[in-house]
Design a protein around this motif. Structure first.
Motif, PDB file in Angstrom:
ATOM      1  N   LYS A 180       0.825  -1.207   0.000  1.00 32.33           N
ATOM      2  CA  LYS A 180       0.000   0.000   0.000  1.00 32.33           C
ATOM      3  C   LYS A 180       0.861   1.260   0.000  1.00 32.33           C
ATOM      4  O   LYS A 180       0.586   2.219  -0.730  1.00 32.33           O
ATOM      5  CB  LYS A 180      -0.931  -0.004   1.210  1.00 32.33           C
ATOM      6  CG  LYS A 180      -2.068  -1.011   1.140  1.00 32.33           C
ATOM      7  CD  LYS A 180      -2.933  -0.903   2.385  1.00 32.33           C
ATOM      8  CE  LYS A 180      -4.115  -1.864   2.315  1.00 32.33           C
ATOM      9  NZ  LYS A 180      -4.966  -1.779   3.538  1.00 32.33           N
ATOM     10  N   ARG A 237       0.826   3.955  -3.009  1.00 27.28           N
ATOM     11  CA  ARG A 237       0.366   5.321  -2.741  1.00 27.28           C
ATOM     12  C   ARG A 237       1.439   6.358  -3.032  1.00 27.28           C
ATOM     13  O   ARG A 237       1.142   7.495  -3.418  1.00 27.28           O
ATOM     14  CB  ARG A 237      -0.107   5.421  -1.293  1.00 27.28           C
ATOM     15  CG  ARG A 237      -1.465   4.778  -1.069  1.00 27.28           C
ATOM     16  CD  ARG A 237      -1.798   4.624   0.396  1.00 27.28           C
ATOM     17  NE  ARG A 237      -3.124   4.025   0.574  1.00 27.28           N
ATOM     18  CZ  ARG A 237      -3.524   3.408   1.670  1.00 27.28           C
ATOM     19  NH1 ARG A 237      -2.693   3.295   2.710  1.00 27.28           N
ATOM     20  NH2 ARG A 237      -4.737   2.904   1.747  1.00 27.28           N
ATOM     21  N   ILE A 274      -7.060   2.015  -3.416  1.00 26.36           N
ATOM     22  CA  ILE A 274      -6.866   0.642  -2.936  1.00 26.36           C
ATOM     23  C   ILE A 274      -8.066   0.251  -2.097  1.00 26.36           C
ATOM     24  O   ILE A 274      -8.423   0.940  -1.136  1.00 26.36           O
ATOM     25  CB  ILE A 274      -5.585   0.525  -2.087  1.00 26.36           C
ATOM     26  CG1 ILE A 274      -4.365   1.014  -2.885  1.00 26.36           C
ATOM     27  CG2 ILE A 274      -5.374  -0.911  -1.627  1.00 26.36           C
ATOM     28  CD1 ILE A 274      -3.109   1.122  -2.055  1.00 26.36           C
TER      29      ILE A 274
END
Length: 384
Positions: free
Chosen positions: A74, A78, A86
């Motif tokens: 993640k 990002r 997500i």
């Protein structure tokens, strides 16, 4: 453009990330429409490649990644692709886990869409050897569009037989989507990970069709410089789709019947036989009963093929599905958001559609070209 700012008619690119093959398949099958452009990834690294190579707005993420910790994945995503949203998915149902997204967001639309299509139970094992009791019948047919009563009946019939090895005969006018039903039956079957082999009985000359179906050995005829397996053998373990079965020559019908009865093949020029495990689905727009009466089709083969018949309705009998079909084709053929004006929709609704869904598809493709990049399809763009 961010995921939330994407125009409402444009297909949304998303990646389903999970090491669980069944989970990925079920999620992807539930998103079979022109609104979603779905790819699958088995790991975090593979998911990143998908995001790098295409227009991806959403990542549906199973927490069990084989190569990266979820928090690492993640954070990496990002930092490199902040525009990508997500969304965690349930490890057993594949359902998105979303808090309370805005009704204007893609997340909200995704949740609303998937909540209308119940999930099939997902396996935790990667082994493809599925048992019938492990998979509940899916309440949809992947790739097919429409919720009209005639299509609901088609879906109900297809679901009943999808996970059996019963021979299915799909009938209906040209352009109604018989090939889509055949593929859906294969995708929902226990043979889904094995080949889906198609042969159009009307498209191959009679002199070559037997060799294509059954194969041949070296020296069987002039030009047979090496042995070759046929399409039936190529479908080993999977599904053989015999399209336009009504055009199968009489001389081959008895040989096909023998295979259906005994599961045995004999290649051209060979003296031995061997067994093949194949599920057969056939389709035709011809009236096989009339062909039987005219002695153009074997009666015993007809009854063997039609153990479980599924008849597709013509488009004129399911006109309530036309707006959704038209919007799906608009999303497919237009690079930007295009709407269908009320006048254009009225023209479409008044047509009898002798060419069925295929004709509608062609009309919409032509209309998007005639619209010249405009934001609306008008009545004058509909050429029938």
């Amino acid at each position: 453009m961010s995921a939330t700012a994407r125009p409402p008619g444009e297909a949304v690119g998303l990646v389903v990330v999970s090491p669980n093959r069944e989970l990925r398949f079920d999620v992807a099958a539930r998103l079979q429409s022109g609104r979603w452009a779905v790819t699958q990834a088995t790991s975090g690294a593979e998911a990143l490649e998908c995001v790098e190579s295409g227009a991806v707005s959403l990542v549906l993420l199973d927490a069990a990644l084989p190569d990266l910790r979820v928090d690492e994945f993640k954070e990496l995503l990002r930092s490199e692709y902040p525009q990508v949203e997500i969304i965690p998915i349930h490890p057993h149902t594949g359902q998105p886990i979303i808090g309370t997204p805005s009704p204007q967001s893609v997340s909200f639309e995704l949740l609303r869409h998937m909540s209308r299509v119940p999930a099939a139970p997902a396996r935790t094992s990667e082994e493809p050897g599925l048992q019938e009791a492990e998979i509940a019948p899916a309440p949809y047919l992947p790739g097919l569009i429409g919720s009209s009563p005639p299509m609901q009946r088609v879906c109900a019939m297809a679901r009943l037989v999808a996970q059996r090895d019963t021979t299915v005969l799909i009938t209906g006018q040209s352009g109604t989507g018989k090939d889509l039903v055949a593929r859906a039956l294969h995708q929902l079957s226990l043979r889904r990970y094995k080949p889906f082999v198609v042969i159009n009985c009307a498209a191959i000359p009679e002199a070559l069709l037997e060799a294509e179906l059954f194969g041949y050995v070296k020296g069987a005829f002039t030009g047979a410089v090496q042995s070759r397996i046929g399409r039936i053998h190529a479908a080993q373990g999977g599904t053989l789709f015999l399209d336009e079965i009504g055009d199968l020559p009489l001389g081959l019908q008895s040989k096909l019947l023998r295979f259906l009865e005994h599961g045995e093949l004999q290649r051209l020029g060979a003296t031995d036989t061997f067994s093949v495990d194949v599920r057969v689905i056939a389709a035709t727009n011809a009236d096989l009963r009339k062909l039987v009466e005219a002695r153009g089709f074997r009666e015993d083969l007809f009854y063997r093929l039609s153990i479980f018949p599924v008849e597709l309705p013509p488009l004129r009998d399911r006109m309530s599905d036309l707006p959704e079909l038209a919007q799906t084709f608009l999303a497919k053929f237009s690079p930007q958001t295009v709407s269908l004006s009320p006048e254009a929709e009225s023209v479409l609704m008044q047509h009898s559609w002798p060419g069925n869904v295929r004709e509608l598809r062609n009309v919409i493709e032509r209309a998007t070209i005639l619209a010249g990049g405009g934001a609306s399809i008008r009545a004058e763009h509909i050429l029938l």
